[in-house]
Design an enzyme around this catalytic site. Structure first.
Site, PDB file in Angstrom:
ATOM      1  N   ASP A  13      38.344 -42.158   3.821  1.00 43.01           N
ATOM      2  CA  ASP A  13      39.399 -41.856   4.791  1.00 43.01           C
ATOM      3  C   ASP A  13      38.862 -41.636   6.193  1.00 43.01           C
ATOM      4  OD1 ASP A  13      41.166 -41.976   2.626  1.00 43.01           O
ATOM      5  OD2 ASP A  13      40.870 -39.838   2.200  1.00 43.01           O
ATOM      6  N   LYS A  16      38.505 -46.584   8.051  1.00 40.58           N
ATOM      7  CA  LYS A  16      37.964 -47.939   7.830  1.00 40.58           C
ATOM      8  C   LYS A  16      39.025 -49.003   8.096  1.00 40.58           C
ATOM      9  CE  LYS A  16      36.959 -46.676   3.657  1.00 40.58           C
ATOM     10  NZ  LYS A  16      37.180 -45.212   3.742  1.00 40.58           N
ATOM     11  N   GLY A  40      43.107 -46.213   0.231  1.00 38.12           N
ATOM     12  CA  GLY A  40      44.341 -46.192   1.013  1.00 38.12           C
ATOM     13  C   GLY A  40      43.948 -46.382   2.463  1.00 38.12           C
ATOM     14  N   HIS A  41      44.199 -47.560   3.001  1.00 35.60           N
ATOM     15  CA  HIS A  41      43.754 -47.892   4.354  1.00 35.60           C
ATOM     16  C   HIS A  41      44.979 -48.050   5.259  1.00 35.60           C
ATOM     17  CE1 HIS A  41      39.745 -49.603   2.604  1.00 35.60           C
ATOM     18  NE2 HIS A  41      39.922 -48.330   2.360  1.00 35.60           N
ATOM     19  N   GLN A 222      36.400 -46.284  -0.053  1.00 33.35           N
ATOM     20  CA  GLN A 222      35.821 -44.960  -0.305  1.00 33.35           C
ATOM     21  C   GLN A 222      34.724 -44.663   0.736  1.00 33.35           C
ATOM     22  OE1 GLN A 222      36.183 -47.072  -3.530  1.00 33.35           O
ATOM     23  NE2 GLN A 222      38.222 -46.321  -3.155  1.00 33.35           N
TER      24      GLN A 222
HETATM   25  P1  GDP Z   1      40.494 -45.252   5.500  1.00 26.74           P
HETATM   26  O1  GDP Z   1      40.742 -44.968   4.062  1.00 26.74           O
HETATM   27  O2  GDP Z   1      39.064 -45.062   5.867  1.00 26.74           O
HETATM   28  O3  GDP Z   1      41.019 -46.579   5.941  1.00 26.74           O
HETATM   29  O4  GDP Z   1      41.288 -44.138   6.315  1.00 26.74           O
HETATM   30  P2  GDP Z   1      42.813 -43.660   6.032  1.00 26.74           P
HETATM   31  O5  GDP Z   1      43.741 -44.680   6.537  1.00 26.74           O
HETATM   32  O6  GDP Z   1      42.957 -43.207   4.635  1.00 26.74           O
HETATM   33  O7  GDP Z   1      42.841 -42.336   6.909  1.00 26.74           O
HETATM   34  C1  GDP Z   1      42.601 -42.344   8.272  1.00 26.74           C
HETATM   35  C2  GDP Z   1      43.852 -41.806   8.986  1.00 26.74           C
HETATM   36  O8  GDP Z   1      43.531 -41.492  10.326  1.00 26.74           O
HETATM   37  C3  GDP Z   1      44.967 -42.819   9.059  1.00 26.74           C
HETATM   38  O9  GDP Z   1      46.189 -42.136   9.021  1.00 26.74           O
HETATM   39  C4  GDP Z   1      44.767 -43.470  10.410  1.00 26.74           C
HETATM   40  O10 GDP Z   1      45.976 -43.985  10.954  1.00 26.74           O
HETATM   41  C5  GDP Z   1      44.272 -42.312  11.220  1.00 26.74           C
HETATM   42  N1  GDP Z   1      43.334 -42.639  12.306  1.00 26.74           N
HETATM   43  C6  GDP Z   1      42.386 -43.595  12.363  1.00 26.74           C
HETATM   44  N2  GDP Z   1      41.672 -43.497  13.505  1.00 26.74           N
HETATM   45  C7  GDP Z   1      42.182 -42.455  14.177  1.00 26.74           C
HETATM   46  C8  GDP Z   1      41.855 -41.811  15.424  1.00 26.74           C
HETATM   47  O11 GDP Z   1      40.937 -42.183  16.123  1.00 26.74           O
HETATM   48  N3  GDP Z   1      42.631 -40.734  15.794  1.00 26.74           N
HETATM   49  C9  GDP Z   1      43.640 -40.273  15.020  1.00 26.74           C
HETATM   50  N4  GDP Z   1      44.310 -39.209  15.442  1.00 26.74           N
HETATM   51  N5  GDP Z   1      43.970 -40.842  13.849  1.00 26.74           N
HETATM   52  C10 GDP Z   1      43.239 -41.903  13.432  1.00 26.74           C
HETATM   53  P1  IMO Z   2      39.552 -44.846   0.927  1.00 28.50           P
HETATM   54  O1  IMO Z   2      39.113 -46.272   0.753  1.00 28.50           O
HETATM   55  C1  IMO Z   2      39.130 -40.691  -0.331  1.00 28.50           C
HETATM   56  C2  IMO Z   2      38.177 -39.986  -4.552  1.00 28.50           C
HETATM   57  C3  IMO Z   2      39.237 -39.316  -5.394  1.00 28.50           C
HETATM   58  C4  IMO Z   2      38.357 -38.551  -6.370  1.00 28.50           C
HETATM   59  C5  IMO Z   2      37.201 -39.510  -6.587  1.00 28.50           C
HETATM   60  C6  IMO Z   2      37.310 -40.354  -7.852  1.00 28.50           C
HETATM   61  O2  IMO Z   2      40.965 -44.687   1.331  1.00 28.50           O
HETATM   62  O3  IMO Z   2      38.589 -44.092   1.778  1.00 28.50           O
HETATM   63  P2  IMO Z   2      38.806 -42.466  -8.482  1.00 28.50           P
HETATM   64  O4  IMO Z   2      40.286 -42.613  -8.574  1.00 28.50           O
HETATM   65  O5  IMO Z   2      38.164 -43.385  -7.526  1.00 28.50           O
HETATM   66  O6  IMO Z   2      38.136 -42.469  -9.824  1.00 28.50           O
HETATM   67  O7  IMO Z   2      38.602 -40.953  -7.918  1.00 28.50           O
HETATM   68  O8  IMO Z   2      37.160 -40.362  -5.459  1.00 28.50           O
HETATM   69  N1  IMO Z   2      38.626 -41.211  -3.831  1.00 28.50           N
HETATM   70  C7  IMO Z   2      38.867 -41.272  -2.527  1.00 28.50           C
HETATM   71  N2  IMO Z   2      38.848 -40.308  -1.591  1.00 28.50           N
HETATM   72  N3  IMO Z   2      39.389 -41.973   0.016  1.00 28.50           N
HETATM   73  C8  IMO Z   2      39.382 -42.955  -0.904  1.00 28.50           C
HETATM   74  O9  IMO Z   2      39.498 -44.259  -0.585  1.00 28.50           O
HETATM   75  C9  IMO Z   2      39.153 -42.617  -2.261  1.00 28.50           C
HETATM   76  N4  IMO Z   2      39.104 -43.329  -3.400  1.00 28.50           N
HETATM   77  C10 IMO Z   2      38.764 -42.456  -4.360  1.00 28.50           C
HETATM   78  O10 IMO Z   2      40.050 -38.464  -4.615  1.00 28.50           O
HETATM   79  O11 IMO Z   2      37.828 -37.412  -5.725  1.00 28.50           O
HETATM   80 MG    MG Z   3      41.980 -43.831   2.863  1.00 28.34          MG
END
Ligand code: GDP
Ligand code: IMO
Ligand code: MG
Length: 428
Positions: A13, A16, A40-41, A222
Site C-alpha cells: 500500500d 504502487k 489493491g492498487h 504487496q
Molecule cells: P498500492 O497497493 O501500493 O497500490 O497502494 P494503495 O492504492 O493500496 O494505497 C495507497 C493509497 O494512497 C491510495 O488510496 C492512493 O490513492 C493514495 N496515494 C497515493 N499516492 C499518494 C500521495 O502522494 N498522497 C496522498 N495523500 N495519497 C496518495
Molecule cells: P498491495 O499490492 C497490504 C497482507 C495481508 C496479510 C498478509 C497475508 O495492495 O500492496 P494474504 O492474503 O496475502 O495471504 O495475506 O499480507 N497483504 C497486504 N497488505 N497490501 C497488500 O497488497 C497486501 N496483500 C496482502 O493483510 O497481513
Molecule cells: Mg494496496
C-alpha cells in the site's frame, strides 16, 4: 532504455498503483509477476477512482497488460474485475490483456481453506481471505490447476480428483464439507472459453516485445516486508515480492527487470497481524490514518500506522537492488510539528541497524528514533520540487541519506499528475 520494475519497499500500500499508472505513459507493456487479488492498487485520474486487484495498472492507459506465470489467478474474480473496469469506460480485450497460460488458478476451495484456517488459528496472519496462500501451496505441491488445463477437459477431470483428494483431508480437519468434483469441473468448463480468450504463452509475448525494443514495466504487489523469504515471517504473504521475482514470475531472464524503483511511503503502514516497531496508537497515528485515508482497498480494514522506518527501507533497498525510490504521501505529514524517523532497533541490550530474522527479536524490537522538524505549510498537490518548503526538502534528503537510495519520483496527492519527476527510471 531500461525496463523498470516497481516494488513495494514496506508492507504494501505504498502507492504502487498510482506510480505504475503514471509510468505506464512511458512504457509499452505492463506486467504483474506475483501475488493475486490480495493486492489493491488505487489510481486517481481527474477525480475518477480506479481500484485494481488483479489487472496490471497499465490497463487504464490502454497499455498491453500481462498477468504473468507467477501470479495466482482467481478466474471468477478476473472476469468480475474486467466487467467492473469496463463499466468505468476501460475496455479490456484480448488485444490488451494477456494471461499466462502457465499461471495457476485460485479456486473456491482455496478461499474456503484460507478463511477456515484463519478462523481456527490461535496465531492469525490476518490474510485477505482470498485463497492466496493455499493456491501457492498447491502450486509448489504440483497439484494445481493451471490456465492451460481449461483447454483440456479430459486431462482436467483426473487433476481435479487428485486435488480434491488432497483437500478432502484438510477440509475434514477443519469441519468443512467435501468439495464436489463434478460441480468444480462444471464451474470451470463454464468460464473456460472466457478465460482462454486471454491465455497465451506470456513469456513469448514478452520476449517478442523485448526484441522489438519495447519498454516493459513490471508491477509488484504487496511489499518487501511481506516477502515469504525476506519479510516478517510468518506474518507475510505466500509469494516472493522482491524485484528478483519479476524475472521468474514473468519468464524473462534476470536482466529483464532493469531499473528497480522502490515505492516508499513517507511514513509506515501495515494491514493484518505481525510485528511493527514504529506503530503509533496516539494522536499522530490518528493523523496519519485519517489524513492518509489508510483503509484497506479490498478488505476495508483500517491500516496500522507509524513513523517512517529507515531501517526497514534500507534493508529493502538491499534485498531488491533498488536503484531509486518513489516517495509517496509526503503531503500526509503536513502539519505535524516534529517528525520521527527510526534509525535502529533496541532489542534487549543490543542496538541493531537491521531487522533480525527471529520472530521473538522482531516482536521485541523497539525503535531508536531521530527527530526532525516538521512543517506547517501544505505540500499537497505540489508538482515541482521547488514548491516544497525547506523542512520538507530536508526530510526528503534525510530519507535518501538513511536508506542509501535517491528519490526518482515524489508523489504529493492521489491524483496521477501530482507527481514530481526527479530522474527518469526508464533512462536507467
Ligand atoms: P498500492 O497497493 O501500493 O497500490 O497502494 P494503495 O492504492 O493500496 O494505497 C495507497 C493509497 O494512497 C491510495 O488510496 C492512493 O490513492 C493514495 N496515494 C497515493 N499516492 C499518494 C500521495 O502522494 N498522497 C496522498 N495523500 N495519497 C496518495
Ligand atoms: P498491495 O499490492 C497490504 C497482507 C495481508 C496479510 C498478509 C497475508 O495492495 O500492496 P494474504 O492474503 O496475502 O495471504 O495475506 O499480507 N497483504 C497486504 N497488505 N497490501 C497488500 O497488497 C497486501 N496483500 C496482502 O493483510 O497481513
Ligand atoms: Mg494496496
Amino acid at each position: 532504455m531500461a525496463n523498470v520494475t516497481v516494488v513495494g519497499a514496506q508492507w504494501g500500500d505504498e502507492g504502487k498503483g498510482k506510480i505504475v499508472d503514471w509510468l505506464s505513459n512511458r512504457a509499452d507493456v505492463v506486467v504483474r509477476f506475483q501475488g493475486g487479488h490480495n493486492a489493491g492498487h488505487t489510481l486517481v485520474v481527474d477525480g475518477k477512482v480506479y481500484k485494481l486487484a488483479l489487472l496490471p495498472s497499465g490497463v487504464v492507459q490502454g497499455k498491453t497488460s500481462v498477468i504473468g506465470n507467477g501470479v495466482v489467478v482467481d478466474p471468477w474474480h478476473l472476469l468480475g474485475e474486467i466487467a467492473k473496469i469496463a463499466d468505468q469506460g476501460v475496455a479490456i480485450t484480448p488485444d490488451v490483456l494477456i494471461l499466462a497460460d502457465n499461471a495457476c488458478l485460485i479456486l473456491p476451495l482455496h478461499r474456503d481453506l484460507d478463511q477456515a484456517r484463519e478462523a481456527a488459528s490461535s496465531q492469525k496472519i490476518g490474510t485477505t481471505g482470498r485463497g492466496i496462500g493455499p493456491a501457492y501451496e498447491d502450486k509448489v505441491g504440483r497439484r494445481a490447476i493451471r490456465v492451460a488445463d481449461l483447454a483440456d477437459p479430459d486431462a482436467l477431470k483426473p487433476k481435479i480428483e487428485r486435488l480434491l483428494s488432497h483437500h478432502g483431508a484438510l477440509r475434514r480437519g477443519l469441519g468443512l464439507p467435501d468439495a464436489d468434483a463434478t460441480e468444480l469441473f462444471d464451474q470451470l468448463m463454464e468460464i473456460a472459453p472466457k478465460i482462454l480468450a486471454y491465455a497465451q504463452p506470456a513469456w513469448r509475448v514478452l520476449d517478442q516485445a523485448h526484441k522489438a525494443g519495447k519498454r516493459i514495466l513490471f508491477e509488484g504487489a504487496q511489499g518487501s516486508l511481506l516477502d515469504v523469504d525476506h519479510g516478517t515471517y510468518p506474518f507475510v504473504t505466500s509469494s516472493n515480492t522482491v524485484a528478483g521475482q519479476a524475472a521468474a514470475g514473468s519468464g524473462m531472464g534476470p536482466k529483464g527487470p532493469g531499473y528497480v524503483l522502490g515505492i516508499v511511503k513517507a511514513y509506515t503502514t501495515r494491514v493484518g497481524e505481525g510485528p511493527f516497531a514504529c506503530e503509533l496508537n496516539d494522536e499522530v497515528g490518528t493523523h496519519l490514518s485519517t489524513v492518509g485515508r489508510e483503509v484497506g482497498v479490498n478488505t476495508g480494514r483500517p491500516r496500522r500506522c507509524g513513523w517512517f522506518d529507515a531501517v526497514l527501507v534500507r534493508q529493502s533497498v538491499a534485498i531488491n537492488g533498488i536503484d531509486g525510490i518513489a516517495l509517496t504521501k509526503l503531503d500526509v505529514l503536513d502539519g505535524l510539528k516534529t517528525l520521527k524517523i527510526c534509525v535502529g532497533y533496541k532489542i534487549g541490550d543490543r542496538v541493531l541497524d537491521y531487522l533480525p530474522a527471529g520472530m521473538r527479536d522482531q516482536a521485541a524490537a523497539e525503535p531508536v528514533y531521530e527527530e526532525i522538524e516538521g512543517w506547517s505549510e501544505s505540500t499537497a498537490g505540489a508538482r515541482s520540487f521547488k514548491d516544497l518548503n525547506a523542512n520538507a526538502i530536508k526530510y526528503v534528503r534525510r530519507v535518501e541519506e538513511l536508506i542509501g537510495a535517491p528519490v526518482a519520483l515524489l508523489s504529493t496527492s492521489p491524483e496521477r499528475d501530482d507527481t514530481i519527476l526527479m530522474r527518469d527510471p526508464f533512462a536507467g
